[in-house]
Design an enzyme around this catalytic site. Structure first.
Site, PDB file in Angstrom:
ATOM      1  N   THR A  48       0.989  -1.091   0.101  1.00 55.17           N
ATOM      2  CA  THR A  48       0.049   0.114   0.331  1.00 55.17           C
ATOM      3  C   THR A  48       0.627   1.455  -0.291  1.00 55.17           C
ATOM      4  OG1 THR A  48      -0.462  -0.858   2.500  1.00 55.17           O
ATOM      5  CG2 THR A  48      -2.302  -0.308   0.825  1.00 55.17           C
ATOM      6  N   GLU A  63      12.043   0.456   0.763  1.00 56.99           N
ATOM      7  CA  GLU A  63      12.867  -0.753   0.935  1.00 56.99           C
ATOM      8  C   GLU A  63      13.936  -0.608   1.462  1.00 56.99           C
ATOM      9  OE1 GLU A  63       8.441  -3.189   2.338  1.00 56.99           O
ATOM     10  OE2 GLU A  63      10.124  -3.751   0.634  1.00 56.99           O
TER      11      GLU A  63
END
Lengths: 405, 405
Positions: B195, B278
């Protein structure tokens, strides 16, 4: 494909397994050490076909091969291959170097240089060491022999972990012919490096146009159905050579046997490329079916196969159907997610809009293996396709992220 | 954009910086600990706009919001957001849960539940803990206040490394209005997770249709111009709410100021998402110019930004123009590679078909920084675009490849 019956059996010898071909390999000095030059020659003019990178940025040898195949209407005597230098993005000097490589082979073999094809693999943006080739190529041509296909397969490697060669014999009503092949490729290997090279030989007698058609059909399900990192190189080339030395003539009736034989070799070579992918620990086949048409299925399969999240999940043996479904949903192919079905191996993970998380431990166990099948059904159509890829590991990042010294 | 003049200045307070908005955040029990529920409310019916994931697989709250915005013709009183559960791929139960979330807010606020928008982020394929929300939502609504935007930004995080909020004030001839915003997203975070959520508020008075148009224009250059891993989530949503509390009415003449204010906030939030990607260590802006049209430039920029080989090279501070050029060449946009020009920062690396490898050490030095600009010129056209991404590290693989425990 035609309905001719035939049988396929394993054979030995790689690219020189078919009659009418010889090869040579040596270290000429492009690399610091290790084999870096291969010549594959036919005893006489062979039918020749080629498929080349669709990248707008094409290496000099790719442009040369396209020109030579057009000029000779699909005939060639030899292919010369060097590793250690891609001769890509090298300007006019690179184009001249590729022409000279063909001329050196032509002079040594006593044939028209336009009947020589050229392939290079290695660092991009660096010029070839032509002095090394001016000595190496005549020496290689003098040592051409059968039974040395393995050395040729080693000479075209860059950082491939192992040589890739394969051969089969195909028996039809018209007789037996042999298909051989070798390939290299492991993603983008050295800094500035980019290449997949494939070479298929056969001693069947095949007209160039039919050989080209077969090569396209075969590549679609083999070399063009694999992806390691989604990047298309500047040097990708797949060659087909048919010597006719077996005396078996392939026409429309024998086309199915030819495609089957070429596919048997090409499939094995393509799988070896994926298994040998940079940092790869698993071979993953993504099979999509139920699409309206094959091209739709292929597009979904390719999107799943190139998803970093799917590739890292498989690397970690995580039965993450959510990532598989999400990647399918962004492929640009319309389907109803509520009717999608996701399997990993034989384990059902998603159906009727709902997960089967009770099956996750079983799927995780399956994903510990080194050969993985993902199956996505996207509807009730007849379109299906499989794309092969490998998992994405930290080792891939290490290989491709290390600064050149 | 219009030619109205305006000035933009920093402001404090995130989504509740604009007048007419309040927020609340608490831990209701969807996550083991940490804030997991936020409510953002307007004092009265606000103009509302939304842009949602293009993935065919859409989470229940996404489908609900699309339905509510249509039904209310672009009006909303509140947005309720939970983290820890995406409510995606949850079937009929998930759809009912999203409806109940809106109803719980509507009951507590005393408004039509269709004027409540819903967003969820977290694990896919798991149902919401509705008991937690049945207690948590009324409690949250009772504690709505201004000045707590920071808590709301924290409550929507999953494994984001830091909350992301921003606000600016825009001064025009018609007066001063404020724009605030918050966002979350760091790639695919937990296993089964997917998301990006963005929330923009303003106290300008804007008709819903104009607000929607502005949101689309703003997203194109901000949230839709970033990519971490090329995967499109099932829950991506960007919301815009305009309270009108400043009394400044935005019409066509003020449209440029509105877009500029929203862009100032959205750009910062989008950059924060990429920097917080990330495993990311660098923010990379890929600028492509000289294309025939903007969409061509964007396609090339997106292909370069998603190339694993480019992302790993930048991670390793490798000035690998060959990978940048090769990725450009496979983007599906026609251009002449001989006329392509590649810069990294201000360092020229490729021009006129030839590398400038003497400049490589300088470029490598530049790539040691944490903000990188790649510039590719593909011709003489006027089309240009920038896509932002982050580098690809072994840490990304570790985060996404770890088996769920």
């Amino acid at each position: 494909m035609s309905t001719s019956t035939f049988t396929i059996a394993p054979a030995q010898g790689g690219v020189t397994a078919p009659a009418g071909f010889s090869s040579a390999a040596l270290h000429c000095g492009i690399k610091a050490e290790a084999l870096d030059l291969a010549v594959l020659a036919a005893d006489g003019p062979a039918s020749a076909a080629g498929i080349f990178t669709t990248n707008l940025v094409k290496a000099a040898p790719v442009l040369l091969c396209q020109s030579h195949l057009t000029r000779t209407a699909g005939h060639a005597r030899a292919i010369v291959v060097n590793s250690g230098c891609a001769n890509a993005c090298t300007g006019d000097a690179g184009a001249k170097d590729a022409i000279e490589m063909a001329r050196l082979v032509g002079d040594a073999l006593g044939c028209d240089p336009h009947q020589v094809l050229v392939a290079s693999t290695g660092v991009i943006g660096v010029n070839l060491k032509m002095d090394a080739l001016r000595t190496g190529i005549p020496t290689a041509v003098r040592s051409l022999a059968r039974g040395k296909g393995g050395d040729a397969a080693r000479a075209i490697m860059t950082t491939d972990r192992a040589p890739k060669e394969q051969a089969v014999s195909v028996t039809t009503a018209a007789g037996t012919f042999t298909v051989g092949g070798m390939a290299k490729g492991a993603g983008m290997i050295e800094p500035h490096m980019a290449t997949m090279l494939g070479f298929l030989t056969t001693d069947a007698s095949v007209e160039p146009a039919l050989l080209q058609r077969a090569l396209v059909d075969v590549a679609k399900e083999t070399f063009n159905a694999i992806t390691i990192d989604g990047d298309t190189s500047t040097n990708d080339s797949l060659f087909g050579l048919a010597s006719g030395a077996s005396g078996v003539v392939i026409d429309e009736a024998g086309y199915g046997a030819l495609v089957a034989g070429l596919t048997a070799v090409a499939h094995d070579l393509a799988m070896a490329i994926v298994r040998g992918g940079e940092g790869a620990t698993k071979l993953i086949g993504v099979h999509v079916h139920g699409a309206a048409q094959e091209s739709d299925a292929r597009q979904v399969a390719r999107t799943v196969a190139n998803s970093l999240l799917v590739k890292t999940a498989i690397h970690g043996a995580d039965p993450n159907w959510g990532r598989i479904l999400a990647a399918s949903g962004r492929a640009g192919v319309p389907f109803d997610p509520l009717k999608a079905v996701v399997h990993v191996g034989d384990v059902l993970l998603f159906e009727n809009g709902l997960p089967h998380d009770d099956a996750a431990p079983l799927a995780a166990q399956y994903l510990m293996g080194d050969t993985i099948r993902i199956d996505v059904q996207v509807g009730e159509g007849t379109g299906e396709a499989t794309v092969w890829t490998c998992d994405l590991s930290a080792e891939y990042v290490r290989i491709n992220g290390e600064y050149r010294t």
